[in-house]
Design an enzyme around this catalytic site. Structure first.
Site, short mmCIF file in Angstrom:
data_model
loop_
_atom_site.label_atom_id
_atom_site.label_comp_id
_atom_site.label_asym_id
_atom_site.label_seq_id
_atom_site.Cartn_x
_atom_site.Cartn_y
_atom_site.Cartn_z
N GLY A 269 0.76 -1.24 0.00
CA GLY A 269 0.00 0.00 0.00
C GLY A 269 0.79 1.29 0.00
N GLU A 316 4.45 -6.27 1.86
CA GLU A 316 3.92 -6.73 0.57
C GLU A 316 3.78 -5.58 -0.42
OE1 GLU A 316 0.12 -8.49 1.43
OE2 GLU A 316 0.94 -9.86 2.91
N PRO A 317 4.85 -4.87 -0.71
CA PRO A 317 4.72 -3.75 -1.64
C PRO A 317 4.56 -4.23 -3.07
CG PRO A 317 7.01 -4.12 -1.15
CD PRO A 317 6.23 -5.10 -0.30
N ARG A 319 3.13 -1.57 -5.93
CA ARG A 319 3.31 -0.32 -6.65
C ARG A 319 4.64 0.36 -6.35
NH1 ARG A 319 -1.41 2.64 -7.90
NH2 ARG A 319 -2.38 1.49 -6.19
N ARG A 355 -6.11 2.67 -15.56
CA ARG A 355 -6.15 3.40 -14.29
C ARG A 355 -6.92 4.74 -14.36
NH1 ARG A 355 -2.94 5.08 -11.45
NH2 ARG A 355 -3.68 4.24 -9.51
N TYR A 359 -9.95 4.44 -11.79
CA TYR A 359 -9.72 5.06 -10.47
C TYR A 359 -9.47 6.56 -10.57
CZ TYR A 359 -7.92 0.25 -10.02
OH TYR A 359 -7.74 -1.10 -10.08
N CYS A 385 -13.51 2.62 -28.28
CA CYS A 385 -14.82 3.23 -28.47
C CYS A 385 -15.57 3.35 -27.15
CB CYS A 385 -15.62 2.42 -29.48
SG CYS A 385 -14.83 2.50 -31.08
N GLU A 386 -15.06 4.18 -26.30
CA GLU A 386 -15.67 4.46 -24.99
C GLU A 386 -15.29 5.89 -24.63
OE1 GLU A 386 -16.80 2.19 -22.30
OE2 GLU A 386 -16.32 0.25 -23.21
N TYR A 414 0.32 -1.82 -12.17
CA TYR A 414 -1.09 -1.90 -12.58
C TYR A 414 -1.30 -1.30 -13.98
CZ TYR A 414 -1.21 -2.91 -7.62
OH TYR A 414 -0.95 -3.45 -6.39
N1 LLP Z 1 -1.11 -7.09 -0.48
C1 LLP Z 1 -2.41 -7.32 -0.75
C2 LLP Z 1 -3.14 -8.32 0.02
C3 LLP Z 1 -3.04 -6.58 -1.76
O1 LLP Z 1 -4.32 -6.80 -2.01
C4 LLP Z 1 -2.31 -5.62 -2.49
C5 LLP Z 1 -2.95 -4.83 -3.54
C6 LLP Z 1 -0.96 -5.44 -2.19
C7 LLP Z 1 -0.40 -6.18 -1.17
C8 LLP Z 1 -0.09 -4.47 -2.93
O2 LLP Z 1 -0.52 -3.17 -2.79
P1 LLP Z 1 0.41 -1.96 -3.33
O3 LLP Z 1 1.69 -2.00 -2.55
O4 LLP Z 1 0.65 -2.19 -4.78
O5 LLP Z 1 -0.39 -0.75 -3.09
N2 LLP Z 1 -5.21 -1.69 -9.42
C9 LLP Z 1 -5.13 -0.69 -8.39
C10 LLP Z 1 -4.44 -1.20 -7.15
C11 LLP Z 1 -5.06 -2.46 -6.58
C12 LLP Z 1 -4.33 -3.00 -5.39
C13 LLP Z 1 -4.86 -4.33 -5.00
N3 LLP Z 1 -4.19 -4.94 -3.90
C14 LLP Z 1 -4.46 0.55 -8.96
O6 LLP Z 1 -4.10 0.57 -10.13
O7 LLP Z 1 -4.32 1.55 -8.27
#
Ligand code: LLP
Length: 459
Positions: A269, A316-317, A319, A355, A359, A385-386, A414
């Site tokens: 996150g 769990e990074p 992004r 994205r 979002y 076409c959207e 993503y």
């Molecule tokens: N751990 C779990 C259980 C998750 O569900 C996720 C992301 C992560 C780790 C990694 O999160 P990050 O570090 O990447 O923020 N498609 C969306 C983001 C969806 C994230 C889903 N879960 C976007 O493009 O913003």
């Protein structure tokens, strides 16, 4: 809204590489290696125009050294804990990137049997994988058990009972942790908030103790191994993490005492900067945004809360490790002056990066050829076409003309992993740059491979 720094982008990017070392020390989260050199946007030492000439557009371009620098920074920031990175592969699951991570000793956070398969294909170690997700199928659970993953991250009692039964059939013990939902608002887009009572994820914090007791009493094939939380994605402030960790640590201590859990995963996150500074060299941006999360501020706030637990800590990074390390290289094909807007049509669509449509995501758009002319306010739109097929709306960018190349920044996370063939557009190519070396890591999909699994009934 006029975004920050277009001027700085023009005036300072040439210097970015020169000031890299000092700059990195000052603002560690700022850097990626996309910058103008000799009037053209480069990824590390490679001119993006050269990539377009060889591989065409749209193409995702990743900077290997940006990924490694980010990984290194995160590993070093948590060095005083028994901390392990489980890269959330959903952010970018290209095998070359998984291979790179695996070689650096990184584990993986997965959410499907398909992701596990990709990791094994790329030479990753299944025993370094945690497997989350609310709806794992029986087939996926069996596969993960056979592969010997580190831990199932479970999201309901039903799921735990299913894993217990499948493990019993297979004559195995299954390592499990439960995902705790701490009911903390992550202050991010509603579609990527996961840690509140409104979301489908995890088990409410008030029910966790009872659930662990039930596992211990009634599910002999499960081995309780840990506890996990993940409150959302693209968090730009540290505070929600602090609040959630403060809620969860007493529980983790208690579970350690009762069941000997060995790890706490604090999820992913960590947000990245999509607009504003990036490689522009604008140190002021960081002064103006002291609240913006950095790896350093995240580690500084959380380590004192986590250290007393004496547990292994999983991060769990997704992004944060790949987001700023990738761009989507695209070409402007046409322009059109509408009644109220100027449109620039590009050859990348919402099928390549969804994205903005999904979002309201913001990605900076830079011309590959450095411009010194005035900016114009445009909508940058794709061929789908959207009406939702735009990459930027009412955005001030240099007045690129049809035929010119553009780079959509911060597209490493993503981007390709969420792409589709909607409108029968083959998936984009992907390349990785390392210094002056370019490696093709995904061929552009052909029309034949796009329909390879379709079956035309015989007339
Ligand atoms: N751990 C779990 C259980 C998750 O569900 C996720 C992301 C992560 C780790 C990694 O999160 P990050 O570090 O990447 O923020 N498609 C969306 C983001 C969806 C994230 C889903 N879960 C976007 O493009 O913003």
């Amino acid at each position: 809204m006029m975004r920050l720094n277009r001027n700085l982008v023009r005036s300072r990017t040439c210097q970015t590489v020169l000031v890299f070392d000092t700059f990195k020390k000052l603002t560690p989260d700022l850097m990626h290696q996309f910058a103008y050199k000799n009037g053209s946007l480069h990824c590390e030492n490679v001119d993006l125009a050269a990539i377009a000439a060889t591989y065409g557009t749209p193409t995702f371009v990743y900077s290997r050294n940006t990924i490694l620098a980010d990984l290194d920074e995160l590993q070093r920031a948590f060095a005083e804990l028994d901390a392990h990175i489980a890269y959330a592969i959903k952010a970018c699951s290209n095998g070359a990137i998984l291979q790179l991570m695996a070689k650096r000793g990184v584990g993986f956070d997965i959410v499907s049997g398909g992701e596990l398969w990709r990791i094994i294909r790329a030479g990753g170690d299944p025993s370094a994988c945690t497997y989350a997700g609310v709806a794992k199928t029986e087939e996926e659970i069996r596969y993960a058990l056979e592969c010997g993953i580190y831990c199932f991250i479970c999201e309901s009692e039903d799921e735990l009972r299913a894993i217990n039964r499948i493990a019993s059939d297979a004559g195995k013990q299954a390592p499990v942790a439960v995902r705790v939902n701490p009911n903390v608002d992550a202050h991010t887009h509603k579609y990527i908030t996961t840690g509140t009572n409104e979301n489908k994820f995890g088990v409410d914090i008030s029910r966790i103790e009872q659930l662990y007791a039930t596992i211990a009493a009634e599910m002999p094939r499960l081995r309780i191994r840990g506890l996990q939380m993940h409150i959302g994605s693209q968090l730009t402030e540290v505070q929600p993490f602090v609040t959630a960790v403060q809620k969860v640590t007493p529980l983790a201590s208690q579970l350690k005492e009762l069941y000997g859990i060995e790890f706490l995963s604090i999820g992913g996150g960590i947000g990245i900067v999509y607009d504003g500074c990036l490689a522009s060299g604008n140190l002021d941006w960081w002064k103006e945004h002291p609240e913006q999360i950095t790896i350093a501020s995240y580690a500084r706030a959380l380590i004192p809360l986590l250290k007393p637990l004496g547990l292994r800590i999983l991060l769990e990074p997704g992004r944060r490790l790949v987001g700023n390390a990738g761009v989507l290289l695209t070409r402007c094909i046409y322009e059109k002056r509408g009644e109220s807007k100027l449109f620039k049509m590009i050859d990348a669509g919402m099928n390549d990066i969804i994205r903005p449509a999904l979002y309201e995501g913001y990605h900076e758009i830079w011309p590959v050829r450095e411009h010194n002319d005035d900016s114009v306010v445009v909508d940058v739109v794709g061929p789908i076409c959207e009406s939702g097929d735009f990459q930027a709306q009412n955005r001030s960018i240099p007045d690129v003309k049809p035929g010119e190349l553009l780079a959509e920044l911060s597209a490493g996370a993503y981007g390709s992993s969420m792409s589709s063939t909607y409108n029968s557009r083959p998936l984009a190519a992907e390349v990785m740059v390392d210094g002056d070396k370019i490696t093709l890591i995904r061929r552009r999909q052909t029309l034949e491979s796009m329909v390879a699994d379709e079956i035309l009934p015989t007339p």
